[in-house]
Write an enzyme that holds these catalytic residues in place. Structure first.
Site, PDB file in Angstrom:
ATOM      1  N   LYS A  46       0.860  -1.191   0.000  1.00  0.00           N
ATOM      2  CA  LYS A  46       0.000   0.000   0.000  1.00  0.00           C
ATOM      3  C   LYS A  46       0.885   1.226   0.000  1.00  0.00           C
ATOM      4  O   LYS A  46       2.014   1.199   0.481  1.00  0.00           O
ATOM      5  CB  LYS A  46      -0.884   0.025   1.251  1.00  0.00           C
ATOM      6  CG  LYS A  46      -2.157   0.835   1.087  1.00  0.00           C
ATOM      7  CD  LYS A  46      -3.203   0.020   0.368  1.00  0.00           C
ATOM      8  CE  LYS A  46      -4.557   0.664   0.324  1.00  0.00           C
ATOM      9  NZ  LYS A  46      -5.576  -0.336  -0.049  1.00  0.00           N
TER      10      LYS A  46
HETATM   11  N1  GLU Z   1      -7.337   0.006  -3.236  1.00  0.00           N
HETATM   12  C1  GLU Z   1      -8.100  -1.162  -3.525  1.00  0.00           C
HETATM   13  C2  GLU Z   1      -8.169  -2.069  -2.314  1.00  0.00           C
HETATM   14  O1  GLU Z   1      -8.000  -1.644  -1.197  1.00  0.00           O
HETATM   15  C3  GLU Z   1      -7.652  -1.871  -4.798  1.00  0.00           C
HETATM   16  C4  GLU Z   1      -6.243  -2.381  -4.783  1.00  0.00           C
HETATM   17  C5  GLU Z   1      -5.781  -2.940  -6.119  1.00  0.00           C
HETATM   18  O2  GLU Z   1      -6.570  -3.070  -7.035  1.00  0.00           O
HETATM   19  O3  GLU Z   1      -4.590  -3.246  -6.189  1.00  0.00           O
HETATM   20  O4  GLU Z   1      -8.467  -3.232  -2.430  1.00  0.00           O
END
Ligand code: GLU
Length: 420
Positions: free
Chosen positions: A110
Protein backbone atom coordinates in the site's frame (compact mmCIF):
# COMPACT_ATOMS: atom_id res chain seq x y z
CA UNK A 1 -2.11 11.99 14.16
CA UNK A 2 -5.60 10.68 13.80
CA UNK A 3 -4.93 7.22 15.08
CA UNK A 4 -3.64 7.33 18.66
CA UNK A 5 -1.35 4.42 19.53
CA UNK A 6 -2.36 1.53 21.79
CA UNK A 7 -6.08 1.77 21.39
CA UNK A 8 -8.66 -0.03 19.33
CA UNK A 9 -8.35 2.56 16.58
CA UNK A 10 -4.78 1.78 15.62
CA UNK A 11 -5.35 -0.05 12.31
CA UNK A 12 -2.16 -2.10 12.43
CA UNK A 13 -3.08 -3.37 15.90
CA UNK A 14 -6.60 -4.06 14.60
CA UNK A 15 -5.11 -6.16 11.81
CA UNK A 16 -2.74 -7.98 14.20
CA UNK A 17 -5.55 -8.78 16.65
CA UNK A 18 -7.44 -10.68 13.93
CA UNK A 19 -4.26 -12.21 12.48
CA UNK A 20 -3.30 -13.59 15.90
CA UNK A 21 -6.73 -15.18 16.39
CA UNK A 22 -6.60 -16.77 12.93
CA UNK A 23 -3.00 -17.96 13.36
CA UNK A 24 -3.85 -19.55 16.72
CA UNK A 25 -6.92 -21.29 15.30
CA UNK A 26 -4.84 -22.59 12.38
CA UNK A 27 -2.15 -23.76 14.78
CA UNK A 28 0.58 -21.98 12.77
CA UNK A 29 4.14 -22.56 13.88
CA UNK A 30 5.82 -19.61 15.66
CA UNK A 31 8.44 -19.14 12.90
CA UNK A 32 5.81 -18.66 10.24
CA UNK A 33 3.83 -16.33 12.51
CA UNK A 34 6.95 -14.20 13.06
CA UNK A 35 7.52 -13.86 9.30
CA UNK A 36 3.90 -13.07 8.44
CA UNK A 37 3.52 -10.47 11.19
CA UNK A 38 6.28 -8.24 9.81
CA UNK A 39 6.20 -5.96 6.76
CA UNK A 40 8.91 -6.97 4.26
CA UNK A 41 9.87 -3.49 3.15
CA UNK A 42 8.83 0.11 3.79
CA UNK A 43 10.05 3.37 2.39
CA UNK A 44 9.31 6.97 3.30
CA UNK A 45 10.05 9.66 0.75
CA UNK A 46 9.93 13.42 0.91
CA UNK A 47 8.21 14.93 -2.07
CA UNK A 48 9.25 18.51 -2.85
CA UNK A 49 6.71 20.15 -5.14
CA UNK A 50 6.61 23.56 -6.81
CA UNK A 51 3.14 24.87 -6.03
CA UNK A 52 1.14 27.01 -8.44
CA UNK A 53 2.17 30.18 -6.57
CA UNK A 54 5.87 29.37 -7.05
CA UNK A 55 6.53 28.30 -3.46
CA UNK A 56 7.94 24.85 -2.69
CA UNK A 57 6.11 22.49 -0.33
CA UNK A 58 7.54 19.22 0.86
CA UNK A 59 5.01 16.39 1.22
CA UNK A 60 5.63 13.00 2.84
CA UNK A 61 4.85 9.70 1.12
CA UNK A 62 5.10 6.00 1.94
CA UNK A 63 5.12 2.68 0.16
CA UNK A 64 4.90 -0.44 2.28
CA UNK A 65 5.25 -4.00 0.96
CA UNK A 66 3.86 -6.36 3.55
CA UNK A 67 4.41 -9.60 1.64
CA UNK A 68 5.64 -10.83 -1.73
CA UNK A 69 5.41 -14.50 -0.80
CA UNK A 70 2.62 -15.29 -3.28
CA UNK A 71 3.49 -12.75 -5.98
CA UNK A 72 4.31 -9.07 -6.52
CA UNK A 73 3.10 -6.70 -3.81
CA UNK A 74 -0.30 -5.30 -4.84
CA UNK A 75 -2.32 -2.45 -3.47
CA UNK A 76 -3.52 1.08 -3.86
CA UNK A 77 -2.14 4.52 -3.14
CA UNK A 78 -4.19 6.90 -1.00
CA UNK A 79 -3.93 10.66 -0.80
CA UNK A 80 -5.27 12.01 2.51
CA UNK A 81 -4.33 14.63 5.10
CA UNK A 82 -4.38 12.11 7.96
CA UNK A 83 -2.76 9.10 6.31
CA UNK A 84 0.12 7.73 8.40
CA UNK A 85 2.64 4.94 8.31
CA UNK A 86 0.84 2.56 10.66
CA UNK A 87 -2.32 2.90 8.62
CA UNK A 88 -0.42 2.17 5.40
CA UNK A 89 1.19 -0.88 7.06
CA UNK A 90 -2.21 -2.21 8.08
CA UNK A 91 -3.65 -1.58 4.64
CA UNK A 92 -0.66 -3.38 3.06
CA UNK A 93 -1.19 -6.44 5.27
CA UNK A 94 -4.91 -6.41 4.51
CA UNK A 95 -4.00 -6.53 0.81
CA UNK A 96 -1.88 -9.65 1.45
CA UNK A 97 -4.78 -11.47 3.12
CA UNK A 98 -7.30 -10.12 0.59
CA UNK A 99 -5.34 -11.33 -2.46
CA UNK A 100 -4.95 -14.71 -0.78
CA UNK A 101 -8.69 -14.96 0.08
CA UNK A 102 -9.63 -14.55 -3.59
CA UNK A 103 -6.54 -16.59 -4.56
CA UNK A 104 -5.00 -14.14 -7.03
CA UNK A 105 -1.20 -14.45 -7.36
CA UNK A 106 -0.20 -11.28 -5.54
CA UNK A 107 1.22 -10.28 -2.20
CA UNK A 108 0.18 -7.09 -0.43
CA UNK A 109 1.37 -3.50 -0.47
CA UNK A 110 0.00 0.00 0.00
CA UNK A 111 1.08 3.58 -0.51
CA UNK A 112 0.06 6.92 0.89
CA UNK A 113 0.87 10.59 0.51
CA UNK A 114 -0.04 13.09 3.24
CA UNK A 115 -1.91 15.80 1.33
CA UNK A 116 -5.41 17.17 0.87
CA UNK A 117 -6.27 16.58 -2.78
CA UNK A 118 -9.37 18.79 -2.45
CA UNK A 119 -7.09 21.77 -1.83
CA UNK A 120 -4.68 21.08 -4.70
CA UNK A 121 -4.88 22.07 -8.36
CA UNK A 122 -4.67 19.41 -11.06
CA UNK A 123 -1.13 20.53 -11.90
CA UNK A 124 -0.04 20.27 -8.25
CA UNK A 125 -1.56 16.78 -8.01
CA UNK A 126 0.29 15.72 -11.13
CA UNK A 127 3.62 17.04 -9.81
CA UNK A 128 3.11 15.34 -6.42
CA UNK A 129 2.29 12.07 -8.17
CA UNK A 130 5.27 12.13 -10.51
CA UNK A 131 7.75 13.07 -7.78
CA UNK A 132 6.31 10.46 -5.40
CA UNK A 133 6.56 7.78 -8.10
CA UNK A 134 10.14 8.71 -8.95
CA UNK A 135 10.94 8.47 -5.21
CA UNK A 136 9.57 4.94 -4.81
CA UNK A 137 10.37 3.68 -8.30
CA UNK A 138 13.22 1.39 -7.28
CA UNK A 139 10.88 -0.95 -5.47
CA UNK A 140 8.08 -0.90 -8.09
CA UNK A 141 7.78 -3.13 -11.15
CA UNK A 142 5.25 -5.44 -12.81
CA UNK A 143 6.95 -8.38 -11.04
CA UNK A 144 7.76 -6.47 -7.84
CA UNK A 145 5.01 -4.11 -6.76
CA UNK A 146 1.95 -2.98 -8.71
CA UNK A 147 0.00 0.04 -7.33
CA UNK A 148 -3.65 0.92 -7.98
CA UNK A 149 -6.19 3.59 -6.96
CA UNK A 150 -7.37 3.95 -3.38
CA UNK A 151 -8.94 6.80 -1.40
CA UNK A 152 -8.76 10.09 -3.40
CA UNK A 153 -6.75 8.66 -6.30
CA UNK A 154 -8.19 7.66 -9.66
CA UNK A 155 -7.45 6.65 -13.26
CA UNK A 156 -5.77 9.98 -14.00
CA UNK A 157 -3.32 9.55 -11.12
CA UNK A 158 -2.61 5.99 -12.34
CA UNK A 159 -1.99 7.34 -15.86
CA UNK A 160 0.64 9.79 -14.50
CA UNK A 161 2.20 6.95 -12.52
CA UNK A 162 2.37 4.72 -15.61
CA UNK A 163 3.83 7.56 -17.68
CA UNK A 164 6.49 8.50 -15.10
CA UNK A 165 7.59 4.90 -14.68
CA UNK A 166 7.57 4.22 -18.44
CA UNK A 167 9.57 7.37 -19.21
CA UNK A 168 12.29 6.36 -16.74
CA UNK A 169 12.42 2.78 -18.03
CA UNK A 170 12.44 3.97 -21.65
CA UNK A 171 9.67 1.44 -22.40
CA UNK A 172 5.89 1.26 -22.51
CA UNK A 173 5.03 -0.58 -19.27
CA UNK A 174 1.28 -0.54 -18.61
CA UNK A 175 1.48 -3.54 -16.22
CA UNK A 176 3.25 -1.33 -13.64
CA UNK A 177 -0.12 -0.13 -12.32
CA UNK A 178 -3.82 -1.10 -12.45
CA UNK A 179 -6.94 1.02 -12.42
CA UNK A 180 -5.69 2.93 -15.47
CA UNK A 181 -7.98 4.48 -18.06
CA UNK A 182 -9.05 1.84 -20.60
CA UNK A 183 -7.23 3.68 -23.42
CA UNK A 184 -3.92 3.17 -21.57
CA UNK A 185 -4.30 -0.55 -21.01
CA UNK A 186 -6.90 -0.41 -18.24
CA UNK A 187 -9.50 -3.16 -18.01
CA UNK A 188 -13.15 -2.85 -18.83
CA UNK A 189 -15.14 -3.27 -15.63
CA UNK A 190 -12.34 -2.08 -13.28
CA UNK A 191 -14.04 1.16 -12.21
CA UNK A 192 -17.20 -0.67 -11.11
CA UNK A 193 -15.39 -3.77 -9.82
CA UNK A 194 -15.28 -3.04 -6.09
CA UNK A 195 -18.92 -1.91 -5.92
CA UNK A 196 -20.04 -4.82 -8.04
CA UNK A 197 -18.12 -7.21 -5.78
CA UNK A 198 -19.86 -5.68 -2.75
CA UNK A 199 -23.21 -6.38 -4.41
CA UNK A 200 -22.25 -9.96 -5.36
CA UNK A 201 -21.20 -11.01 -1.86
CA UNK A 202 -24.28 -9.28 -0.40
CA UNK A 203 -26.43 -11.22 -2.87
CA UNK A 204 -24.74 -14.45 -1.75
CA UNK A 205 -25.28 -13.54 1.90
CA UNK A 206 -28.98 -12.86 1.28
CA UNK A 207 -29.29 -16.26 -0.42
CA UNK A 208 -27.43 -17.91 2.42
CA UNK A 209 -29.73 -16.31 5.01
CA UNK A 210 -32.89 -16.91 2.96
CA UNK A 211 -33.67 -13.19 2.59
CA UNK A 212 -35.32 -11.66 -0.48
CA UNK A 213 -33.43 -8.61 -1.86
CA UNK A 214 -36.71 -7.03 -2.96
CA UNK A 215 -37.82 -6.87 0.67
CA UNK A 216 -34.55 -5.41 1.95
CA UNK A 217 -33.35 -1.90 2.66
CA UNK A 218 -29.75 -0.67 2.72
CA UNK A 219 -27.71 2.27 3.99
CA UNK A 220 -24.36 3.05 2.40
CA UNK A 221 -21.72 5.12 4.17
CA UNK A 222 -19.52 6.72 1.53
CA UNK A 223 -20.27 8.10 -1.90
CA UNK A 224 -16.91 7.63 -3.60
CA UNK A 225 -16.09 5.01 -6.19
CA UNK A 226 -16.93 2.19 -3.79
CA UNK A 227 -19.96 3.63 -1.93
CA UNK A 228 -21.86 5.09 -4.86
CA UNK A 229 -21.35 2.09 -7.13
CA UNK A 230 -22.23 -0.36 -4.34
CA UNK A 231 -25.47 1.59 -3.81
CA UNK A 232 -26.32 1.56 -7.53
CA UNK A 233 -25.52 -2.14 -7.82
CA UNK A 234 -27.60 -3.05 -4.76
CA UNK A 235 -30.49 -1.11 -6.21
CA UNK A 236 -30.16 -3.13 -9.43
CA UNK A 237 -30.41 -6.25 -7.31
CA UNK A 238 -33.79 -5.00 -6.08
CA UNK A 239 -32.67 -3.64 -2.70
CA UNK A 240 -34.13 -0.29 -1.60
CA UNK A 241 -31.25 2.06 -0.76
CA UNK A 242 -32.57 4.52 1.82
CA UNK A 243 -29.43 6.45 2.83
CA UNK A 244 -26.01 7.45 1.56
CA UNK A 245 -23.34 9.76 2.93
CA UNK A 246 -20.10 11.57 2.18
CA UNK A 247 -17.59 13.08 4.62
CA UNK A 248 -19.87 16.04 5.34
CA UNK A 249 -23.04 14.08 6.24
CA UNK A 250 -25.79 11.82 4.94
CA UNK A 251 -29.16 11.94 3.20
CA UNK A 252 -31.98 9.65 4.24
CA UNK A 253 -35.21 8.83 2.46
CA UNK A 254 -37.20 5.89 3.87
CA UNK A 255 -39.04 5.59 0.54
CA UNK A 256 -35.75 4.95 -1.28
CA UNK A 257 -33.25 7.39 -2.79
CA UNK A 258 -33.14 8.36 -6.44
CA UNK A 259 -29.52 7.27 -6.89
CA UNK A 260 -29.19 8.58 -10.43
CA UNK A 261 -30.11 12.01 -9.05
CA UNK A 262 -27.53 11.52 -6.27
CA UNK A 263 -24.91 10.64 -8.86
CA UNK A 264 -25.76 13.70 -10.99
CA UNK A 265 -25.66 15.95 -7.92
CA UNK A 266 -22.25 14.57 -6.90
CA UNK A 267 -20.88 15.02 -10.41
CA UNK A 268 -21.94 18.64 -10.38
CA UNK A 269 -21.13 19.69 -6.79
CA UNK A 270 -18.62 17.01 -5.64
CA UNK A 271 -20.54 16.75 -2.35
CA UNK A 272 -24.00 15.65 -1.17
CA UNK A 273 -24.78 18.95 0.54
CA UNK A 274 -27.84 20.54 -1.07
CA UNK A 275 -29.28 17.28 -2.41
CA UNK A 276 -33.01 17.65 -1.84
CA UNK A 277 -34.19 14.05 -2.37
CA UNK A 278 -34.02 13.18 1.33
CA UNK A 279 -33.57 14.41 4.90
CA UNK A 280 -30.13 15.44 6.08
CA UNK A 281 -28.75 13.20 8.88
CA UNK A 282 -25.32 12.79 10.47
CA UNK A 283 -22.56 10.43 9.53
CA UNK A 284 -22.83 8.51 12.79
CA UNK A 285 -26.62 8.25 12.49
CA UNK A 286 -26.50 6.56 9.08
CA UNK A 287 -24.77 3.57 10.69
CA UNK A 288 -27.58 3.09 13.19
CA UNK A 289 -30.55 3.24 10.82
CA UNK A 290 -33.09 0.38 10.97
CA UNK A 291 -32.03 -1.22 7.66
CA UNK A 292 -31.33 -4.82 6.62
CA UNK A 293 -27.97 -4.16 4.96
CA UNK A 294 -25.31 -1.70 6.07
CA UNK A 295 -22.39 -0.96 3.75
CA UNK A 296 -19.62 1.04 5.44
CA UNK A 297 -17.68 2.14 2.34
CA UNK A 298 -15.84 5.20 3.58
CA UNK A 299 -12.93 4.68 5.92
CA UNK A 300 -11.49 2.82 8.92
CA UNK A 301 -12.79 2.65 12.49
CA UNK A 302 -16.36 3.83 11.98
CA UNK A 303 -17.90 0.91 13.90
CA UNK A 304 -16.18 0.58 17.28
CA UNK A 305 -16.98 -0.81 20.72
CA UNK A 306 -18.79 2.52 21.35
CA UNK A 307 -21.48 2.26 18.67
CA UNK A 308 -21.51 -1.44 17.66
CA UNK A 309 -24.37 -2.21 20.07
CA UNK A 310 -26.55 0.35 18.26
CA UNK A 311 -26.23 -1.24 14.81
CA UNK A 312 -29.59 -2.56 13.61
CA UNK A 313 -28.62 -4.07 10.27
CA UNK A 314 -28.70 -7.84 9.79
CA UNK A 315 -25.85 -7.81 7.29
CA UNK A 316 -22.76 -5.59 7.25
CA UNK A 317 -20.85 -5.63 3.96
CA UNK A 318 -17.50 -3.92 4.46
CA UNK A 319 -16.83 -1.89 1.31
CA UNK A 320 -14.07 0.05 3.09
CA UNK A 321 -10.90 -1.46 4.52
CA UNK A 322 -11.05 -1.80 8.30
CA UNK A 323 -14.40 -0.08 9.03
CA UNK A 324 -14.97 -2.24 12.15
CA UNK A 325 -12.48 -2.38 15.00
CA UNK A 326 -11.58 -5.65 16.73
CA UNK A 327 -13.55 -4.39 19.76
CA UNK A 328 -16.64 -4.01 17.58
CA UNK A 329 -16.26 -7.56 16.19
CA UNK A 330 -17.11 -9.15 19.54
CA UNK A 331 -20.28 -7.08 19.95
CA UNK A 332 -21.43 -7.64 16.36
CA UNK A 333 -20.88 -11.39 16.82
CA UNK A 334 -22.93 -11.40 20.02
CA UNK A 335 -25.73 -9.60 18.19
CA UNK A 336 -25.65 -12.27 15.46
CA UNK A 337 -24.99 -9.76 12.68
CA UNK A 338 -23.75 -11.40 9.48
CA UNK A 339 -20.53 -9.52 8.71
CA UNK A 340 -18.96 -9.87 5.27
CA UNK A 341 -15.40 -8.83 6.11
CA UNK A 342 -13.44 -6.29 4.06
CA UNK A 343 -10.82 -8.74 2.82
CA UNK A 344 -13.64 -10.62 1.08
CA UNK A 345 -16.29 -7.93 0.54
CA UNK A 346 -14.15 -5.37 -1.28
CA UNK A 347 -11.90 -7.86 -3.10
CA UNK A 348 -13.72 -7.37 -6.42
CA UNK A 349 -11.44 -4.39 -7.09
CA UNK A 350 -8.15 -6.21 -6.76
CA UNK A 351 -9.59 -9.21 -8.59
CA UNK A 352 -10.21 -7.08 -11.69
CA UNK A 353 -6.81 -5.41 -11.09
CA UNK A 354 -5.37 -8.89 -11.48
CA UNK A 355 -7.26 -9.28 -14.76
CA UNK A 356 -5.93 -5.90 -15.88
CA UNK A 357 -2.34 -6.95 -15.11
CA UNK A 358 -2.84 -10.23 -17.00
CA UNK A 359 -4.31 -8.42 -20.02
CA UNK A 360 -1.47 -5.87 -20.03
CA UNK A 361 1.15 -8.60 -19.96
CA UNK A 362 -0.55 -10.42 -22.85
CA UNK A 363 -1.41 -7.17 -24.65
CA UNK A 364 -4.69 -8.91 -25.36
CA UNK A 365 -7.88 -7.46 -23.98
CA UNK A 366 -11.07 -9.08 -22.75
CA UNK A 367 -14.70 -8.06 -23.21
CA UNK A 368 -16.64 -6.57 -20.32
CA UNK A 369 -18.63 -9.81 -20.12
CA UNK A 370 -15.47 -11.92 -19.81
CA UNK A 371 -14.23 -9.67 -17.01
CA UNK A 372 -17.58 -9.71 -15.20
CA UNK A 373 -18.14 -13.46 -15.51
CA UNK A 374 -14.65 -14.32 -14.26
CA UNK A 375 -14.96 -11.87 -11.37
CA UNK A 376 -18.38 -13.19 -10.38
CA UNK A 377 -17.05 -16.73 -10.35
CA UNK A 378 -14.17 -15.75 -8.03
CA UNK A 379 -16.37 -13.72 -5.65
CA UNK A 380 -19.04 -16.42 -5.38
CA UNK A 381 -16.46 -19.16 -4.77
CA UNK A 382 -14.57 -17.08 -2.22
CA UNK A 383 -17.78 -16.26 -0.35
CA UNK A 384 -18.62 -19.97 -0.19
CA UNK A 385 -15.10 -20.83 0.99
CA UNK A 386 -15.28 -18.27 3.82
CA UNK A 387 -18.73 -19.38 4.98
CA UNK A 388 -17.62 -23.00 4.85
CA UNK A 389 -14.51 -22.22 6.92
CA UNK A 390 -16.64 -20.33 9.47
CA UNK A 391 -18.91 -23.34 9.84
CA UNK A 392 -16.15 -25.92 10.03
CA UNK A 393 -14.15 -24.05 12.67
CA UNK A 394 -17.09 -22.38 14.42
CA UNK A 395 -15.59 -18.91 14.00
CA UNK A 396 -16.92 -15.59 12.71
CA UNK A 397 -16.81 -14.83 8.98
CA UNK A 398 -14.00 -12.38 9.68
CA UNK A 399 -11.75 -14.90 11.40
CA UNK A 400 -12.70 -17.48 8.74
CA UNK A 401 -11.58 -15.08 5.97
CA UNK A 402 -8.31 -14.40 7.79
CA UNK A 403 -7.79 -18.14 8.28
CA UNK A 404 -8.34 -18.79 4.58
CA UNK A 405 -5.97 -15.99 3.50
CA UNK A 406 -3.32 -16.43 6.18
CA UNK A 407 -3.17 -20.19 5.59
CA UNK A 408 -2.45 -19.69 1.88
CA UNK A 409 0.37 -17.24 2.63
CA UNK A 410 1.72 -19.55 5.36
CA UNK A 411 1.86 -22.36 2.83
CA UNK A 412 4.01 -20.44 0.30
CA UNK A 413 6.16 -19.07 3.13
CA UNK A 414 6.89 -22.60 4.35
CA UNK A 415 7.54 -23.94 0.85
CA UNK A 416 9.87 -21.11 -0.10
CA UNK A 417 11.70 -21.55 3.23
CA UNK A 418 13.64 -18.97 5.16
CA UNK A 419 16.50 -17.61 3.05
CA UNK A 420 19.06 -17.06 5.76
N1 GLU B 1 -7.34 0.01 -3.24
C1 GLU B 1 -8.10 -1.16 -3.53
C2 GLU B 1 -8.17 -2.07 -2.31
O1 GLU B 1 -8.00 -1.64 -1.20
C3 GLU B 1 -7.65 -1.87 -4.80
C4 GLU B 1 -6.24 -2.38 -4.78
C5 GLU B 1 -5.78 -2.94 -6.12
O2 GLU B 1 -6.57 -3.07 -7.03
O3 GLU B 1 -4.59 -3.25 -6.19
O4 GLU B 1 -8.47 -3.23 -2.43
Amino acid sequence: MNHPQSNEENPFQAMEARFDLAAARLGLEPNVIAVLRACEREITVSIPVVMDDGSVRVFEGYRVQHSTSRGPAKGGIRYAPNVNRDEVRALAAWMTWKCAVVNVPFGGGKGGVICDPFKLSKGELERITRRYVSGIMDILGPDRDVPAPDMNTDGQVMAWLMDTYSMHQRSYIPAIVTGKPVSLGGSLGRVEATGRGVMLVTREALRHLGMNPAQCTAAVQGAGNVGLISALQLQKLGVKVVAISDIHGAVHNPKGLDLEAVRAHLQKHRRLDGFDGGTRIGNAEILELPVDILVPAATENVITSKNAANIKAKIITEGANGPCTAGADTILDQKGIFVIPDILANAGGVTVSYFEWVQDRMAFFWTQKEVEDRMEHIMVESFAAVVDMAKRFQVSNRIAAYMLGVNRVAETTRMRGIYA
